[in-house]
Every structure is written in structure tokens, then in C-alpha cells.
Scaffold this active site. Structure first.
Site, PDB file in Angstrom:
ATOM      1  N   GLY A   4     -16.831 -23.347  14.833  1.00 61.56           N
ATOM      2  CA  GLY A   4     -15.837 -23.318  15.890  1.00 61.56           C
ATOM      3  C   GLY A   4     -16.438 -23.206  17.273  1.00 61.56           C
ATOM      4  O   GLY A   4     -15.733 -23.325  18.282  1.00 61.56           O
ATOM      5  N   CYS A  42     -11.312 -54.969   2.787  1.00 59.37           N
ATOM      6  CA  CYS A  42     -12.054 -56.232   2.807  1.00 59.37           C
ATOM      7  C   CYS A  42     -11.845 -57.061   1.536  1.00 59.37           C
ATOM      8  O   CYS A  42     -11.943 -58.285   1.567  1.00 59.37           O
ATOM      9  CB  CYS A  42     -13.545 -55.951   3.021  1.00 59.37           C
ATOM     10  SG  CYS A  42     -13.898 -55.275   4.673  1.00 59.37           S
ATOM     11  N   HIS A  81     -12.236 -48.344   5.832  1.00 61.62           N
ATOM     12  CA  HIS A  81     -13.332 -49.305   5.983  1.00 61.62           C
ATOM     13  C   HIS A  81     -14.501 -48.687   6.748  1.00 61.62           C
ATOM     14  O   HIS A  81     -15.660 -48.805   6.326  1.00 61.62           O
ATOM     15  CB  HIS A  81     -12.861 -50.563   6.694  1.00 61.62           C
ATOM     16  CG  HIS A  81     -14.004 -51.434   7.128  1.00 61.62           C
ATOM     17  ND1 HIS A  81     -14.638 -52.313   6.267  1.00 61.62           N
ATOM     18  CD2 HIS A  81     -14.664 -51.518   8.316  1.00 61.62           C
ATOM     19  CE1 HIS A  81     -15.638 -52.904   6.905  1.00 61.62           C
ATOM     20  NE2 HIS A  81     -15.668 -52.440   8.145  1.00 61.62           N
TER      21      HIS A  81
END
Length: 372
Positions: free
Chosen positions: A94, A309, A335
Site C-alpha cells: 500500500g 484471436c 489478449h
């Protein structure tokens, strides 16, 4: 439990293939970690991440502390059960998020007081609190609470920041007791000042962590400065521990960094840019919103085996984005993540063949590393 075993070192470059054993599985490195900031990789289901070969994901301590709260996550059985991800998880401390709040935080030796970006409420994080939050979250790998100095910054400021990070690292280790369930990594700071980087890594190694992260890079400095810092650190990186470069995820940065001894990467870049229509391909980076793809019925990338694809055309993907359909950013995110995972697999092949430097040269100078 936490052991890093080196399987292969490239004779040409020193780049490594290794295995890091965790309670939720073995991570083969080099590895790219998709970022699931709020216990989810935006728009993607865990099963989809498994399908593309994701080994480990990263979640964010700052965000999960504020919402839904680390105590609720602990009550739910930890992050793995809460988000239904049965593989390794890494949580950052953090620190980066807190320090990026510049106008809304106050740094002291004890820790950092800050205002929530959600409702403006005041909060305080110290090394002890940040470590305890991560213990509650239950990630396999947790990070020491550090101060990430901005770039550019004056030498004296970066030096004081780096020295404070060292003191905080020791406090984190003193707080973290269950070393069988979680691995606490130390973080190296020092900006782009070579002597500070060397001092930081030497002193952090003395504290003794099961892994070491390099923080404070890819924060706006020229890439040549980042590479120089990695070159400075490379001789000092422990051979038997994983090396994690925080916040780096562009393809060229990954290739260059593995050649410099880096094993682990994370970044929001592939999913964030995917949601705006920018995609990595084996032919170069493209923006699917460009008019030239309106009637392009070819696959996005004929070298890629992802769901997008294999099943859809560039024209269809562009249509989804133009119509503001949710499926477009989802497919693009899948992708881009699979592209980076496949890239790390290609890098491993080059390391096995002792050809990492040749691979780097070919990649950096290829059309794959350029927009088209």
C-alpha cells in the site's frame, strides 16, 4: 516452504529460469503477474486467467483495507477464498498508493497519515499495520511497507527516504511471524542514485528476506535511467532469491529487465491500455479504434492463441469498442495479458537455449516492439 530453485541460467546473459514454491503452488519465473487491485482483475473471471496461463496475481493492500476491509476478507477465509483464486497471490504494502496521494498524506518516522480517496476519511498506516493487514488478507507473498520517492527528487530527500525504508523493513519483519504461510519480501529503494541503490540492497539483504523487490522505478524516469539502476543492482542481487521489479509491464521493459536478472513483474498497463483499445501484437502495438481496422476481417494477431484471436476479427473488436459493448474491453484485456504471458514463455525458451541477448536484440529491433 518458500524456496527458490534455479533451473537454468543463461550462459550468454545470466538471465534465470527458476521455481518459487508457495503454499498455493509453484511459480515458474520469469513471470508476469496480472494486477487484481481490488481482488479482481478488471472484468475477468479467475477461470479465464487460468486459461491464459496466469500463475499468480497481485492485489492491493491500500484498496482492500479501505474497501471491503481486511477484517472482512479474513472472516471470509482470506483472499484466495474471497475471490475464488486457488493459486498464489501477492499483495503490495500500500506504500506506493499512499505516497502517490501527495496532497493528502503526512509522513513521519512512525508511519503515514492519509485521507481516503473514497470518502476523505483519515487513516494511518505504519509498517506494523500494513504488515498486519496483509497477514489478514492471507496472500502467499507480502511486501514490506516502504516509502516510494518520486522522480525527480533531490539526493538528500531520496537518501532519507531510503534510510527510513530500511528501518521500516526491519519493523515489518519483526511484526511478521508466520514465515511458513507467507513470504515477506524486502524492497530496495534509492531512486536513480547509484550509491543509494547499492547501500539499500546491501542493508536490505542483511535483514534477510525470502525475496527482494526493486521499487521506485518506472515512476517517470527515462527508461535508460531504469536500465542503469538495474545494471548497478545486478551484481548484488542474491542468486538464491527471486528478484521482483515492481510496476513494470511493457514488453520491451520485460525483455530488457530479464536480461538484467529480474524474475517477477506486475503492472496495470496491459489491462488499462486494453480498456482504451490499445493492444500488443506480434506485429507491433495497435489502436483498434483506428479507422483502418473498420473492415479488417483478419485476426488481431495471427501468432496468438487467445480466445479473441482464435474467434474474432479486428473489425468485430473495433465494432465492440465503437458500440461501447463490455465484451470489447474484456477480450482486449484477455489478449494483452496472454500476450505478456506468452512473451515470458518465449523468453524462457531463449534462456534454455543460452540466447537471451540475441533474443533481446531481435525483439527490441523488430516490428513487434513498435506501433503499426
Amino acid at each position: 516452504m518458500f524456496e527458490y530453485k534455479i533451473k537454468k541460467v543463461c550462459k550468454q546473459s545470466g538471465a534465470r529460469i527458476g521455481e518459487f514454491t508457495t503454499p498455493h503452488g509453484v511459480i515458474e519465473t520469469p513471470v508476469f503477474m496480472p494486477v487484481g487491485t481490488q481482488a479482481t482483475v478488471k472484468s475477468l473471471a479467475p477461470s479465464e486467467l487460468e486459461d491464459i496461463g496466469a500463475q499468480i496475481i497481485l492485489s492491493n493492500t491500500y484498496h482492500l483495507y479501505l474497501r471491503p476491509g481486511n477484517k472482512l476478507v479474513k472472516k471470509a477465509g482470506g483472499l484466495h477464498k474471497f475471490m475464488n483464486w486457488n493459486h498464489p497471490i501477492l499483495t503490495d504494502s500500500g506504500g506506493f498508493q499512499v505516497f502517490s496521494l501527495s496532497g493528502f498524506r503526512k509522513i513521519t518516522e512512525e508511519g503515514v497519515e492519509f485521507q481516503s480517496h473514497i470518502d476523505g476519511s483519515k487513516h494511518f498506516l505504519s509498517p506494523e499495520i500494513a504488515t498486519q493487514i496483509q497477514i489478514d488478507l492471507g496472500a502467499d507473498i507480502i511486501m514490506a511497507f516502504d516509502e516510494c520517492a518520486p522522480w525527480p527528487a533531490e539526493y538528500d530527500y531520496v537518501k532519507k527516504s531510503m534510510e527510513r525504508t530500511l528501518r521500516w523493513a526491519q519493523r515489518c519483519k519483526d511484526t511478521h511471524k508466520d514465515t511458513e504461510k507467507q513470504a515477506l519480501f524486502g524492497i530496495i529503494q534509492g531512486g536513480t542514485y547509484d550509491d543509494l541503490r547499492i547501500e539499500s540492497i546491501k542493508e536490505t539483504i542483511k535483514i534477510d528476506f525470502p525475496g527482494y523487490a526493486i521499487g521506485g522505478l518506472s515512476v517517470g524516469e527515462p527508461k535508460e535511467e531504469m536500465y542503469k539502476s538495474l545494471d548497478v543492482l545486478k551484481p548484488y542481487l542474491p542468486e538464491n532469491k527471486p528478484h521482483y521489479l515492481m510496476g513494470v509491464g511493457s514488453p520491451d521493459y520485460i525483455v530488457e529487465s530479464v536480461a538484467r536478472g529480474i524474475d517477477m513483474f506486475d503492472c496495470v498497463l496491459p489491462t488499462r491500455t486494453a480498456r482504451t483499445g490499445t493492444l500488443f501484437t506480434s506485429h507491433g502495438k495497435i489502436n483498434i479504434l483506428n479507422a483502418k481496422y473498420k473492415e479488417d476481417l483478419s485476426p488481431l494477431d495471427d501468432q496468438c492463441t487467445c480466445y479473441l484471436c482464435k474467434n474474432y476479427s479486428r473489425a468485430y473488436l473495433r465494432h465492440l469498442f465503437k458500440a461501447k459493448e463490455m465484451l470489447g474491453p474484456r477480450l482486449a484485456s484477455l489478449h494483452n495479458l496472454q500476450y505478456l504471458i506468452q512473451l515470458t514463455n518465449r523468453i524462457k525458451e531463449a534462456i534454455y537455449e543460452d540466447k537471451m541477448l540475441e533474443f533481446r536484440e531481435e525483439f527490441i529491433n523488430s516490428s513487434e516492439n513498435k506501433p503499426f
